[in-house]
Design an enzyme around this catalytic site. Structure first.
Site, PDB file in Angstrom:
ATOM      1  N   GLU A  21       7.416 -14.855   5.011  1.00 31.38           N
ATOM      2  CA  GLU A  21       8.821 -14.940   5.135  1.00 31.38           C
ATOM      3  C   GLU A  21       9.429 -13.651   4.238  1.00 31.38           C
ATOM      4  O   GLU A  21       8.913 -13.636   3.045  1.00 31.38           O
ATOM      5  CB  GLU A  21       9.452 -16.066   4.573  1.00 31.38           C
ATOM      6  CG  GLU A  21      10.962 -16.104   4.532  1.00 31.38           C
ATOM      7  CD  GLU A  21      11.552 -17.290   4.309  1.00 31.38           C
ATOM      8  OE1 GLU A  21      11.206 -18.715   4.785  1.00 31.38           O
ATOM      9  OE2 GLU A  21      12.411 -17.333   3.085  1.00 31.38           O
ATOM     10  N   TYR A  22      10.313 -13.132   4.869  1.00 32.40           N
ATOM     11  CA  TYR A  22      11.159 -11.956   4.093  1.00 32.40           C
ATOM     12  C   TYR A  22      12.709 -12.101   4.183  1.00 32.40           C
ATOM     13  O   TYR A  22      13.003 -12.949   4.974  1.00 32.40           O
ATOM     14  CB  TYR A  22      10.836 -10.519   5.018  1.00 32.40           C
ATOM     15  CG  TYR A  22       9.534 -10.265   5.170  1.00 32.40           C
ATOM     16  CD1 TYR A  22       8.655  -9.654   4.100  1.00 32.40           C
ATOM     17  CD2 TYR A  22       8.328 -10.529   6.276  1.00 32.40           C
ATOM     18  CE1 TYR A  22       7.225  -9.252   4.223  1.00 32.40           C
ATOM     19  CE2 TYR A  22       7.343 -10.351   6.178  1.00 32.40           C
ATOM     20  CZ  TYR A  22       6.552  -9.732   5.303  1.00 32.40           C
ATOM     21  OH  TYR A  22       5.345  -9.533   5.387  1.00 32.40           O
ATOM     22  N   LYS A  26      18.923  -5.190   0.154  1.00 33.23           N
ATOM     23  CA  LYS A  26      20.392  -4.724  -0.151  1.00 33.23           C
ATOM     24  C   LYS A  26      20.731  -3.492   0.293  1.00 33.23           C
ATOM     25  O   LYS A  26      21.891  -2.996   0.591  1.00 33.23           O
ATOM     26  CB  LYS A  26      20.821  -5.222  -1.457  1.00 33.23           C
ATOM     27  CG  LYS A  26      20.923  -6.573  -1.819  1.00 33.23           C
ATOM     28  CD  LYS A  26      21.834  -6.886  -2.917  1.00 33.23           C
ATOM     29  CE  LYS A  26      22.106  -8.348  -3.271  1.00 33.23           C
ATOM     30  NZ  LYS A  26      20.904  -8.980  -3.695  1.00 33.23           N
ATOM     31  N   TRP A  53      18.397 -15.630   7.245  1.00 38.65           N
ATOM     32  CA  TRP A  53      19.814 -15.377   7.383  1.00 38.65           C
ATOM     33  C   TRP A  53      20.690 -15.348   6.236  1.00 38.65           C
ATOM     34  O   TRP A  53      20.537 -16.730   5.680  1.00 38.65           O
ATOM     35  CB  TRP A  53      20.292 -16.397   8.447  1.00 38.65           C
ATOM     36  CG  TRP A  53      21.510 -16.115   9.211  1.00 38.65           C
ATOM     37  CD1 TRP A  53      22.898 -16.954   8.915  1.00 38.65           C
ATOM     38  CD2 TRP A  53      21.687 -15.423  10.554  1.00 38.65           C
ATOM     39  NE1 TRP A  53      23.448 -16.469   9.923  1.00 38.65           N
ATOM     40  CE2 TRP A  53      22.812 -15.749  10.821  1.00 38.65           C
ATOM     41  CE3 TRP A  53      20.867 -14.787  11.318  1.00 38.65           C
ATOM     42  CZ2 TRP A  53      23.587 -14.921  12.181  1.00 38.65           C
ATOM     43  CZ3 TRP A  53      21.308 -14.058  12.340  1.00 38.65           C
ATOM     44  CH2 TRP A  53      22.683 -14.237  12.646  1.00 38.65           C
ATOM     45  N   LYS A 173      15.788 -34.175  14.187  1.00 37.11           N
ATOM     46  CA  LYS A 173      15.859 -32.735  14.375  1.00 37.11           C
ATOM     47  C   LYS A 173      14.708 -32.414  15.563  1.00 37.11           C
ATOM     48  O   LYS A 173      14.627 -31.530  16.466  1.00 37.11           O
ATOM     49  CB  LYS A 173      15.749 -31.747  13.171  1.00 37.11           C
ATOM     50  CG  LYS A 173      16.844 -31.640  12.387  1.00 37.11           C
ATOM     51  CD  LYS A 173      16.782 -30.444  11.517  1.00 37.11           C
ATOM     52  CE  LYS A 173      15.963 -31.185   9.895  1.00 37.11           C
ATOM     53  NZ  LYS A 173      16.249 -29.908   8.830  1.00 37.11           N
ATOM     54  N   GLN A 184      10.227 -26.721   2.373  1.00 40.98           N
ATOM     55  CA  GLN A 184      10.582 -26.004   1.188  1.00 40.98           C
ATOM     56  C   GLN A 184       9.653 -25.879   0.378  1.00 40.98           C
ATOM     57  O   GLN A 184       8.516 -26.421   0.359  1.00 40.98           O
ATOM     58  CB  GLN A 184      11.573 -27.148   0.665  1.00 40.98           C
ATOM     59  CG  GLN A 184      12.139 -26.678  -0.642  1.00 40.98           C
ATOM     60  CD  GLN A 184      13.142 -25.339  -0.621  1.00 40.98           C
ATOM     61  OE1 GLN A 184      12.437 -24.498  -0.364  1.00 40.98           O
ATOM     62  NE2 GLN A 184      14.381 -25.624  -0.344  1.00 40.98           N
ATOM     63  N   TYR A 276       6.215 -17.510   1.023  1.00 43.51           N
ATOM     64  CA  TYR A 276       7.534 -16.977   0.813  1.00 43.51           C
ATOM     65  C   TYR A 276       7.304 -15.808  -0.123  1.00 43.51           C
ATOM     66  O   TYR A 276       6.902 -15.970  -1.249  1.00 43.51           O
ATOM     67  CB  TYR A 276       8.336 -18.061  -0.113  1.00 43.51           C
ATOM     68  CG  TYR A 276       8.941 -19.107   0.850  1.00 43.51           C
ATOM     69  CD1 TYR A 276       9.788 -19.116   1.668  1.00 43.51           C
ATOM     70  CD2 TYR A 276       8.301 -20.540   0.427  1.00 43.51           C
ATOM     71  CE1 TYR A 276      10.194 -20.284   2.231  1.00 43.51           C
ATOM     72  CE2 TYR A 276       8.512 -21.387   1.027  1.00 43.51           C
ATOM     73  CZ  TYR A 276       9.626 -21.303   2.185  1.00 43.51           C
ATOM     74  OH  TYR A 276      10.010 -22.578   2.635  1.00 43.51           O
TER      75      TYR A 276
END
Ligand code: FAD
Length: 314
Positions: A21-22, A26, A53, A173, A184, A276
């Site tokens: 995950e990325y 900025k 997002w 879901k 998580q 992560y």
């Protein structure tokens, strides 16, 4: 390709698999750095990568751009996160249309965090209330085009009143059409294993990808675990305390901890690991090497189509 097909194939072959995950950087330079990281980290054979997002839709254009580039220019199977925060249906449609036009077939459907500076989450006009509403909407409008994943919380979601309800909402879901679950972060492996048993007892059969956040810095770890109210076993607190001012030692400990967590998870039948990365590569690579999921020698071999790939390492 749909990620669920890749997961099913790895599961049938009974082999471990991993994904990265990325988040959208900025600055423009940060984005360029991320792209060269994609090139290098692609050599680690992730089954897919995903891009967050920004809270409140702050990075939506950039998320779309990064996902499109990851897929088109780096050949990485890509999953785009999509949240309901500040997203009226029209904006959701626009994002899904662009994703579809660019061959992105995987969406992580989330309710989203409140925008920065806002304490509580609230639905926007003509928007969705829960992630399940977004899952239903995507299935209703796009049929089976997208593979949809959803978030799962081994320690319960922060807003949920009890863990049973939380499991019930997770089941909703999946019943609404989601294909797999990404969890998580957590540091208590026993708690995670007992949660996965409860997930199965609740009748949820979807694959679960285990969210692993390696400790990369003491301050970052404290910030993240405080924000997510993550349970940190005493052994970890005691190990970190004497080295907390030594960044290199903390990183090294973070690698060894993640490796030992993954080994215990593997022993308990877990095959899917979702890292992560925090947009960093060395730690994730070291973990995969120590687990012998990847072979360092193969990674340093110049690729026939790009001999510079091995020179740009972090
Ligand atoms: P939901 O599943 O909608 O749950 C939200 C809360 O509502 C929970 O307390 C749940 O128990 C409750 N609930 C759910 N359904 C119902 C119902 N029918 N009735 C009553 N209560 C209900 N955030 C971002 O902003 N951007 C990201 O890119 C992002 N990526 C993430 C990736 C992963 C793998 C994870 C685990 C989280 C990510 N988040 C991200 C954070 C996430 O958006 C927050 O945790 C958010 O608060 C909840 O999102 P959700 O999709 O789990 O919500």
């Amino acid at each position: 390709m749909k990620i669920i097909d890749k997961i099913n194939r790895a599961t049938e072959e009974n082999r471990p698999f991993w994904s990265f995950e990325y988040f959208p950087p900025k600055t423009q330079q940060g984005v360029l750095n991320l792209f060269s990281r994609f090139e290098r980290m692609g050599l680690l054979n992730p089954e897919f990568i995903d891009v967050t997002w920004g809270a409140g839709g702050t990075t939506s254009d950039l998320t779309l751009e990064i996902c499109t580039t990851a897929k088109a220019s780096y050949g990485l199977e890509t999953c785009m996160h999509l949240t309901c925060t500040n997203m009226p249906k029209k904006k959701v449609d626009d994002a899904l249309k662009i994703a579809k036009e660019n061959g992105i077939r995987n969406i992580l459907a989330l309710r989203g965090d409140p925008p920065v500076g806002q304490a509580n989450w609230s639905k926007c006009d003509d928007g969705f209330t829960y992630a399940v509403d977004l899952v239903r909407y995507i299935r209703q409008e796009y049929g089976d085009f997208f593979c949809i994943s959803v978030a799962g919380y081994p320690e319960g979601h922060l807003d949920s009143l009890n863990k049973e309800d939380d499991l019930g909402f997770l089941k909703e879901k999946i019943d609404a059409g989601a294909d797999y679950i990404v969890t998580q972060l957590f540091y208590d492996v026993d708690m995670f294993i007992s949660w996965t048993k409860k997930v199965r007892e609740a009748g949820i059969q979807a694959p679960i990808l285990t969210g692993i956040m390696p400790i990369q810095s003491y301050q970052g770890f404290k910030r993240m675990t405080t924000m997510c109210k993550t349970r940190v076993p005493n052994g970890i607190i005691e190990a970190l305390d004497p080295i907390k001012d030594d960044d290199a030692a903390v990183k090294e400990y973070g690698i060894d901890l993640a490796v030992s967590m993954c080994r215990k998870l593997l022993e308990n039948g877990v095959l899917g690991f979702h890292f992560y990365t925090l947009n960093l590569e060395k730690t994730t690579q070291a973990i995969l090497e120590k687990l012998e999921f990847v072979n360092a020698k193969d990674l340093y071999r110049p690729l026939p189509w790009n001999t510079s790939a091995h020179k740009h390492r972090e």
